[in-house]
Scaffold this motif. Structure first.
Motif, short mmCIF file in Angstrom:
data_model
loop_
_atom_site.label_atom_id
_atom_site.label_comp_id
_atom_site.label_asym_id
_atom_site.label_seq_id
_atom_site.Cartn_x
_atom_site.Cartn_y
_atom_site.Cartn_z
N UNK A 9 -11.57 -97.45 -13.50
CA UNK A 9 -11.44 -96.19 -14.21
C UNK A 9 -12.06 -96.28 -15.61
N UNK A 10 -11.87 -97.40 -16.29
CA UNK A 10 -12.44 -97.56 -17.62
C UNK A 10 -13.96 -97.66 -17.57
N UNK A 11 -14.49 -98.23 -16.48
CA UNK A 11 -15.94 -98.38 -16.36
C UNK A 11 -16.65 -97.03 -16.31
N UNK A 12 -15.95 -95.99 -15.89
CA UNK A 12 -16.57 -94.66 -15.78
C UNK A 12 -17.06 -94.12 -17.12
N UNK A 13 -16.54 -94.67 -18.22
CA UNK A 13 -16.92 -94.16 -19.54
C UNK A 13 -18.16 -94.85 -20.11
N UNK A 14 -18.70 -95.82 -19.40
CA UNK A 14 -19.81 -96.62 -19.93
C UNK A 14 -21.14 -95.88 -19.74
N UNK A 15 -22.00 -95.99 -20.71
CA UNK A 15 -23.29 -95.31 -20.71
C UNK A 15 -24.23 -95.87 -19.64
N UNK A 16 -24.78 -95.03 -18.76
CA UNK A 16 -25.77 -95.49 -17.77
C UNK A 16 -27.00 -96.10 -18.43
N UNK A 17 -27.44 -95.55 -19.55
CA UNK A 17 -28.62 -96.05 -20.24
C UNK A 17 -28.40 -97.48 -20.73
N UNK A 18 -27.20 -97.75 -21.19
CA UNK A 18 -26.87 -99.09 -21.66
C UNK A 18 -26.89 -100.08 -20.49
N UNK A 19 -26.40 -99.66 -19.34
CA UNK A 19 -26.40 -100.53 -18.15
C UNK A 19 -27.82 -100.91 -17.75
N UNK A 20 -28.68 -99.92 -17.70
CA UNK A 20 -30.05 -100.19 -17.27
C UNK A 20 -30.80 -101.08 -18.28
N UNK A 21 -30.63 -100.80 -19.54
CA UNK A 21 -31.30 -101.61 -20.56
C UNK A 21 -30.89 -103.07 -20.46
N UNK A 73 -29.08 -101.97 -12.98
CA UNK A 73 -30.45 -101.46 -13.08
C UNK A 73 -30.54 -100.01 -12.63
N UNK A 74 -29.60 -99.61 -11.76
CA UNK A 74 -29.54 -98.23 -11.29
C UNK A 74 -28.78 -97.32 -12.25
N UNK A 75 -28.32 -97.89 -13.37
CA UNK A 75 -27.58 -97.11 -14.36
C UNK A 75 -26.11 -96.94 -14.02
N UNK A 76 -25.57 -97.87 -13.24
CA UNK A 76 -24.18 -97.77 -12.77
C UNK A 76 -23.36 -98.92 -13.34
N UNK A 77 -22.26 -98.64 -14.06
CA UNK A 77 -21.42 -99.69 -14.62
C UNK A 77 -20.63 -100.42 -13.54
N UNK A 78 -20.14 -101.60 -13.88
CA UNK A 78 -19.48 -102.49 -12.92
C UNK A 78 -18.03 -102.70 -13.29
#
Length: 341
Positions: free
Chosen positions: A298-310, A264-269
């Protein structure tokens, strides 16, 4: 409806169970229900063995019975398997009152981690505790299946939610550290498997926000980690939002609410591919689950924050509260129709 929730976990404790119950109670209240919480703060207390920061009610049966008579609830939900939970269970059975329970924590696995006893021993005790319950609410379907394998016949799924207003994207410069920032938030205890994260060779900064019985020892063992304690939910939400990746090393959590708070904070896991992470993340492209936790982070760093929050915003507390109500059993003769699975 007047609902009484009996819980050995409540404020000022800070953990996922308390967060779930506080959010549930607030949502039910906003829907017009009256919620009474019977918690350790209402009783004489003793420190929990190996968890001195957690108070337990001492000999609560008589007072708990008086409180339940005074409240005269329409439904009783027993949230934990501690002294209050057992006392409420006895009171309900003695009076012939139906009740529901919840399985928030993999207590048998925690007992084994601390004592080395076979899993079958604590599972037998927990199975006995939940056996008379009209429904054992489980935070994920994988936990429900696991309990079924251990002989639980009354487990039902009940997912959790996240407050997407409290946990939201915020400026990353709340903390001044080398990037990327790999974060863990939660209780610092042996069952959380923190060395699997703390020992990783990762660039930037590894940070732990939280307290617990293993904190002092891990601080000595991993002096290069940035150790923090959040002062309230507002500060906690800023730590979540400041991270670049949230690392969840636990292999024994029933759900892992902190993962939703990170998303919800826009941070991938980044997590291991085990129940808990599998239930929260599913097949959504908001995290990476691998046995190689370093690669996952390391791979999670490439994930979109907007996608995480949505994705996190689909976990509504209104939906959680509505499902909770369908599981309750009203205290009246022949009025309970337990949900069939």
């Amino acid at each position: 409806m007047r609902i009484c929730i009996v819980s050995d976990a409540w404020a000022p404790q800070r953990n996922g169970v308390v967060r779930v119950l506080e959010s549930l109670a607030a949502t039910l209240t906003s829907h017009g229900h009256r919620i009474d919480i019977i918690h350790p703060g209402l009783f004489v207390q003793v420190p929990c063995p190996s968890y001195p920061e957690i108070p337990l009610a001492l000999f609560p049966s008589r007072k708990l019975g008086r409180l339940l008579h005074q409240i005269a609830p329409d439904a009783i939900h027993i949230a934990t398997e501690g002294p209050l939970g057992w006392a409420a269970r006895r009171w309900c059975l003695a009076g012939g009152y139906p009740f529901t329970t919840a399985y928030h924590t993999k207590f048998p696995h925690y007992v084994r981690a601390r004592t080395g006893v076979p899993l079958s021993w604590p599972y037998a005790l927990i199975r006995r505790f939940h056996a008379p319950s009209r429904a054992v609410l489980c935070p994920s379907d994988s936990v429900r299946r696991e309990l079924g394998e251990w002989g639980f016949a009354n487990a039902v799924p009940w997912a959790h939610g996240v407050d997407a207003c409290r946990f939201r994207p915020q400026p990353k410069d709340f903390v001044k550290v080398a990037r990327p920032l790999f974060l863990y938030v939660g209780r610092v205890a042996v069952e959380k498997n923190l060395p699997a994260f703390l020992g990783l060779d990762l660039p930037g900064t590894k940070m732990v926000v939280g307290d617990g019985p293993a904190r002092a020892g891990l601080m000595r063992r991993f002096p290069d980690i940035d150790w923090r304690i959040a002062n309230g939910d507002q500060e906690l939400s800023r730590y979540f939002a400041a991270a670049d990746c949230f690392v969840f090393p636990s292999r024994t959590d029933t759900f892992g609410l902190v993962m939703l708070e990170a998303l919800a904070s826009g941070v991938p896991v980044a997590a291991f591919p085990v129940p808990g992470p599998q239930d929260v993340l599913g097949n959504a492209p908001v995290g990476v689950m691998k046995e190689d936790l370093k690669t996952a982070a390391l791979e999670a760093l490439t994930i979109s924050p907007e996608r995480c929050r949505a994705y996190a915003q689909t976990f509504s507390w209104d939906r959680v509260a509505t499902e909770f109500l369908t599981r309750l059993c009203v205290i009246a003769p022949l009025s309970c129709n337990p949900a069939a699975e």
